[in-house]
Design an enzyme around this catalytic site. Structure first.
Site, mmCIF file in Angstrom:
data_model
loop_
_atom_site.group_PDB
_atom_site.id
_atom_site.type_symbol
_atom_site.label_atom_id
_atom_site.label_comp_id
_atom_site.label_asym_id
_atom_site.label_seq_id
_atom_site.Cartn_x
_atom_site.Cartn_y
_atom_site.Cartn_z
ATOM 1 C CG ASP A 1 -5.859 -1.459 14.266
ATOM 2 O OD1 ASP A 1 -7.055 -0.900 14.255
ATOM 3 O OD2 ASP A 1 -4.626 -0.760 14.951
ATOM 4 C CD GLU B 1 0.498 -4.762 9.839
ATOM 5 O OE1 GLU B 1 0.145 -4.889 8.245
ATOM 6 O OE2 GLU B 1 -0.424 -4.818 10.713
ATOM 7 C CD GLN C 1 -0.574 -0.780 3.687
ATOM 8 O OE1 GLN C 1 -2.471 -1.208 2.913
ATOM 9 N NE2 GLN C 1 -0.371 -2.399 4.466
ATOM 10 C CB THR D 1 -7.213 -0.410 7.116
ATOM 11 O OG1 THR D 1 -8.018 -1.648 5.916
ATOM 12 C CG2 THR D 1 -5.779 0.148 7.110
ATOM 13 C CG ASP D 2 -11.878 2.543 6.064
ATOM 14 O OD1 ASP D 2 -13.021 2.664 6.738
ATOM 15 O OD2 ASP D 2 -11.305 4.007 6.535
#
Length: 289
Positions: free
Chosen positions: A158, A108, A33, A160-161
């Site tokens: 947790d 993650e 990203q 993201t959108d």
């Protein structure tokens, strides 16, 4: 992009918010990203992924305290906690403040986020990556929950959108995997957007989670950085009593935990499950339930 420029968030079409870049600290495409970290006079250091603000130094404590202390104090004796995402380290920081957990696993997808945030957002993790209870796994969250042999008392997504890499963390495959590795009496919570502007996301999550859990709801907090009103957090468990603790019980647990909170307290905890009527109406409509 240079300092003294204006950065515009691109989450919503047709409207949004802007931030002045007083000092550009980092801007690069990672393996997954587009990552930017900059300083802003009003909000401190700001991190955004793919054009969407993820966290700021000024108000991150609201989000992270509510995502951790609500489920952990509701459970009361969580020994194993799983964090999905959270590469900035602040969720880990708040979980680490609890003494009861014996193991904290953090999954993650993007190692770059962990590395860059330790360098550029050190206040977020505040040394939590050194906690000996931590097991850091660089892996896709959906893959992990569907393949791990371990089980957990609390799972905190947790995410993201639901765009880009975060989209898979709003799918039935992810929720099924979380149910699979959640212990009896366990609790799953997840970031679920600002419901006034992202109501369809809340309805979608509610529909999917109800396929796997007996008790599904939301709780909320107002976080200034996230434009549009209250942010909702999905809540799922097979034990409805965990969402209905009285204030006395929560106060006793809060005092025993010695948590240095700036937003969370037991009264906020109990009140956070009261939802606006427009969301309750939407969930009650055909297809919402």
């Amino acid at each position: 992009m240079a300092q003294n420029e204006i950065w515009y968030e691109t989450l919503h079409a047709g409207f949004g918010q802007y931030f002045s870049i007083d000092k550009l600290l980092y801007h690069e495409k990672t393996a997954h990203q587009d990552l930017i970290i900059f300083e802003n006079a009003a909000l401190g250091r700001v991190m955004a992924l793919d054009g969407v603000v993820q966290t700021t130094e000024r108000d991150e404590f609201i989000y992270h305290e509510m995502m951790t202390h609500v489920p952990l104090l509701a459970h009361g004796n969580a020994k194993k906690v799983l964090i999905i995402g959270g590469g900035d380290g602040a969720m880990l920081r708040e979980v680490s403040r609890h003494h009861a957990p014996e193991q904290i696993t953090m999954v993650e997808i993007d190692a770059g986020v962990v590395t860059f945030c330790q360098q550029y957002l050190p206040k977020h993790s505040a040394g939590a990556y050194d906690d000996p209870r931590l097991q850091l796994v660089i892996e896709d969250g959906v893959q992990f929950v569907n393949q791990t042999d371990e089980t957990f008392d609390i799972i905190i997504s947790d995410c993201t959108d639901p765009i880009g890499p975060g989209e898979t963390l709003f799918t039935s495959a992810f929720y099924a995997g979380c149910k699979r590795c959640l212990n009896p009496n366990g609790i799953f919570v997840a970031q679920n957007g600002v419901c006034f502007l992202q109501q369809d996301e809340a309805i979608n999550s509610h529909q999917k989670l109800r396929q796997y859990f007996r008790d599904v709801s939301f709780y909320q907090a107002a976080i200034p950085t996230y434009y549009g009103g209250i942010m909702t957090f999905a809540w799922a468990s097979d034990n409805p009593a965990l969402r209905q603790h009285d204030l006395t019980t929560l106060q006793a647990r809060f005092i025993a935990a010695h948590l240095p909170c700036r937003y969370y307290n037991p009264a906020i905890h109990t009140g956070s499950f009261a939802l606006p009527q427009y969301l309750l109406n939407a969930l009650a409509e055909p297809g919402g339930e």
